[in-house]
Design an enzyme around this catalytic site. Sequence first.
Site, mmCIF file in Angstrom:
data_model
loop_
_atom_site.group_PDB
_atom_site.id
_atom_site.type_symbol
_atom_site.label_atom_id
_atom_site.label_comp_id
_atom_site.label_asym_id
_atom_site.label_seq_id
_atom_site.Cartn_x
_atom_site.Cartn_y
_atom_site.Cartn_z
ATOM 1 C CG LEU A 117 -1.976 1.150 1.223
ATOM 2 C CD1 LEU A 117 -3.025 0.863 0.326
ATOM 3 C CD2 LEU A 117 -2.581 1.228 2.759
ATOM 4 C CD GLU B 56 2.075 4.409 -4.692
ATOM 5 O OE1 GLU B 56 2.323 5.597 -5.025
ATOM 6 O OE2 GLU B 56 1.224 3.795 -5.146
ATOM 7 C CB SER C 251 0.123 9.485 7.051
ATOM 8 O OG SER C 251 1.246 9.276 7.690
ATOM 9 N N GLY D 235 -9.840 -1.849 5.349
ATOM 10 C CA GLY D 235 -10.569 -2.867 5.927
ATOM 11 C C GLY D 235 -9.762 -3.946 6.373
ATOM 12 N NE ARG E 55 -4.446 1.019 10.927
ATOM 13 C CZ ARG E 55 -5.041 2.028 10.083
ATOM 14 N NH1 ARG E 55 -6.364 2.055 10.297
ATOM 15 N NH2 ARG E 55 -4.411 2.562 9.338
ATOM 16 C CD GLU F 104 -0.972 -2.975 9.767
ATOM 17 O OE1 GLU F 104 -1.861 -2.450 9.645
ATOM 18 O OE2 GLU F 104 -0.038 -3.816 9.537
HETATM 19 C C1 LIG Z 1 9.415 -1.927 9.316
HETATM 20 C C2 LIG Z 1 8.235 -1.233 8.505
HETATM 21 C C3 LIG Z 1 7.389 -2.091 7.883
HETATM 22 C C4 LIG Z 1 6.107 -1.716 7.033
HETATM 23 N N1 LIG Z 1 5.493 -2.608 6.422
HETATM 24 C C5 LIG Z 1 4.660 -2.234 5.544
HETATM 25 C C6 LIG Z 1 3.806 -3.079 4.610
HETATM 26 O O1 LIG Z 1 3.896 -4.471 4.837
HETATM 27 N N2 LIG Z 1 2.873 -2.693 3.822
HETATM 28 C C7 LIG Z 1 2.750 -1.377 3.653
HETATM 29 O O2 LIG Z 1 1.981 -0.981 2.818
HETATM 30 N N3 LIG Z 1 3.431 -0.413 4.480
HETATM 31 C C8 LIG Z 1 4.481 -0.807 5.383
HETATM 32 N N4 LIG Z 1 4.931 0.266 6.130
HETATM 33 C C9 LIG Z 1 4.837 1.521 5.765
HETATM 34 C C10 LIG Z 1 4.084 2.256 7.191
HETATM 35 O O3 LIG Z 1 2.492 1.842 7.063
HETATM 36 C C11 LIG Z 1 4.173 3.728 6.957
HETATM 37 O O4 LIG Z 1 5.742 3.947 7.424
HETATM 38 C C12 LIG Z 1 3.342 4.672 7.682
HETATM 39 O O5 LIG Z 1 2.098 4.449 7.326
HETATM 40 C C13 LIG Z 1 3.883 6.046 7.623
HETATM 41 O O6 LIG Z 1 4.196 6.532 6.369
HETATM 42 P P1 LIG Z 1 5.496 7.229 6.115
HETATM 43 O O7 LIG Z 1 6.548 6.408 6.742
HETATM 44 O O8 LIG Z 1 5.383 7.522 4.764
HETATM 45 O O9 LIG Z 1 5.320 8.635 7.244
HETATM 46 P P2 LIG Z 1 4.678 9.935 6.937
HETATM 47 O O10 LIG Z 1 3.236 9.594 6.385
HETATM 48 O O11 LIG Z 1 5.491 10.779 5.790
HETATM 49 O O12 LIG Z 1 4.583 10.659 8.343
HETATM 50 C C14 LIG Z 1 5.657 11.140 9.046
HETATM 51 C C15 LIG Z 1 5.165 12.052 10.223
HETATM 52 O O13 LIG Z 1 4.324 12.827 9.923
HETATM 53 C C16 LIG Z 1 3.168 12.551 10.568
HETATM 54 N N5 LIG Z 1 1.814 12.978 10.036
HETATM 55 C C17 LIG Z 1 1.300 12.685 8.510
HETATM 56 N N6 LIG Z 1 0.304 13.190 8.158
HETATM 57 C C18 LIG Z 1 0.035 13.958 9.581
HETATM 58 C C19 LIG Z 1 -1.224 14.917 9.483
HETATM 59 N N7 LIG Z 1 -2.162 14.818 8.571
HETATM 60 N N8 LIG Z 1 -1.166 15.646 10.846
HETATM 61 C C20 LIG Z 1 -0.256 15.530 11.598
HETATM 62 N N9 LIG Z 1 0.962 14.715 11.356
HETATM 63 C C21 LIG Z 1 0.979 14.232 10.287
HETATM 64 C C22 LIG Z 1 3.159 11.103 11.022
HETATM 65 O O14 LIG Z 1 2.501 11.022 12.150
HETATM 66 C C23 LIG Z 1 4.588 11.000 11.011
HETATM 67 O O15 LIG Z 1 5.128 11.278 12.366
HETATM 68 C C24 LIG Z 1 6.013 -0.416 6.906
HETATM 69 C C25 LIG Z 1 6.767 0.416 7.627
HETATM 70 C C26 LIG Z 1 8.028 -0.002 8.300
HETATM 71 C C27 LIG Z 1 8.805 1.111 9.211
#
Ligand SMILES: Cc1cc2nc3c(=O)[nH]c(=O)nc-3n(C[C@H](O)[C@H](O)[C@H](O)COP(=O)(O)OP(=O)(O)OC[C@H]3O[C@@H](n4cnc5c(N)ncnc54)[C@H](O)[C@@H]3O)c2cc1C
Length: 391
Positions: free
Chosen positions: A138, A140, A145, A245, A251, A371
Amino acid sequence: MKPDLFQAPDYYNIDELLTDEHKMVRDAAREWVKREVSPIIEDAAQEAKFPESIIGGLAEIGAFGPYIPEEYGGAGLDQISYGLIMQEIERGDSGVRSTASVQSSLVMYPIFKYGTEEQRKKYLPKLATGEMMGCFGLTEPDYGSNPGGMVTNFKDKGDHYLLNGAKMWISNAPFADIAIVWAKNEEGRIHGLIVERGMEGFTTPETHNKWSLRASATGELIFDNVKVPKENLMPNKSGLGAPLGCLDSARYGIAWGAIGAAMDCYDTALRYAKERVQFDKPIASKQLQQKKLAEMITEITKAQLMAWRLGVMRNEGKATSAQISMAKRNNVEMAIKIAREARQILGGMGITGEYSIMRHMMNLESVITYEGTHDIHLLITGMDITGMPAF
Ligand SMILES: Cc1cc2nc3c(=O)[nH]c(=O)nc-3n(C[C@H](O)[C@H](O)[C@H](O)COP(=O)(O)OP(=O)(O)OC[C@H]3O[C@@H](n4cnc5c(N)ncnc54)[C@H](O)[C@@H]3O)c2cc1C
């Protein structure tokens, strides 16, 4: 690493809320973790290698598709049994629990819920035994987020779809046989596709240099004009609600899993504090250490009750996504705080691989981010109680 002497805390007799089946499933998972995970997990984490040798054991304790019906190879268990299995596995290691969560909630669940009968029959039994492993794409590079902004896309080419784009941070990607990939069609609508290893133009480079979840393999998914057969699209749900979903189910499992990590840290710190003598007395006799330990068991007990109640509501089909967000957020923060405090109780020994605490602490830094980050779950609660999205 020290021998695994874990004794599960149950301060409020929560066992009395569990059925015999729940306890049987939980105890089998607990014994398996003690026997098969504890002896090897520290080396796997130090070497940054997913221990593939435990895949068969995970399948045997029902960790792959615990709540998927038996006719598709799942264990046909309820949501509380599912939660308890996740708790026990994460007591061993969050990375191992991540592998099980992905396989169950992010791969088997969408195929079961959104797939065709042919897709269910083709993939689910093999995923349940671990003969086939899956991953979920999911996130990219530019959309974490905010996954709705994704740019990965597919075009209808008549007899197949042409898939292009990239996913990152994907657990299990380096060894997965199939990937559940979320991508937009030409109208910008999100659909789930089952992409198989070996399809031309599909690669899964591993992500190295992680200080967290080192026993879980993480990687990218790269799609360069991948021809995906039309029968690999899951037809029964589209839009962002489809991947969300799956995330609800994962979660929920994390809300239980985090309790396992916290219990292990608490149990280790309690035992150490009773044995470690400074100033002629065990450090457990000192008020400062008792404050830490007393607060830990209080927080674990609150988290256990929250997870159990959420499980009851999930069994009744009544738990909302926002309720799941609250439990994931609360319980992971609870666990990470306990890991940090427990680490201090062990003094210098707390930073070594002789004990599991530092590994749990570093793992939980990923669990609090993936997640849905800690912030995003708070915004979900905020939106739920005010009706005003603040994203
Ligand atoms: C070890 C690991 C395994 C993972 N496995 C998977 C997987 O199997 N499949 C998959 O699809 N993904 C996976 N992920 C991805 C994970 O779900 C994302 O890292 C996560 O959703 C956050 O995205 P990001 O790292 O791009 O951070 P960002 O979205 O760039 O966020 C950076 C910071 O900004 C904050 N932020 C973002 N939006 C807002 C807002 N609107 N208001 C206030 N603060 C905000 C966040 O809380 C965070 O502190 C994995 C991540 C890790 C580290």
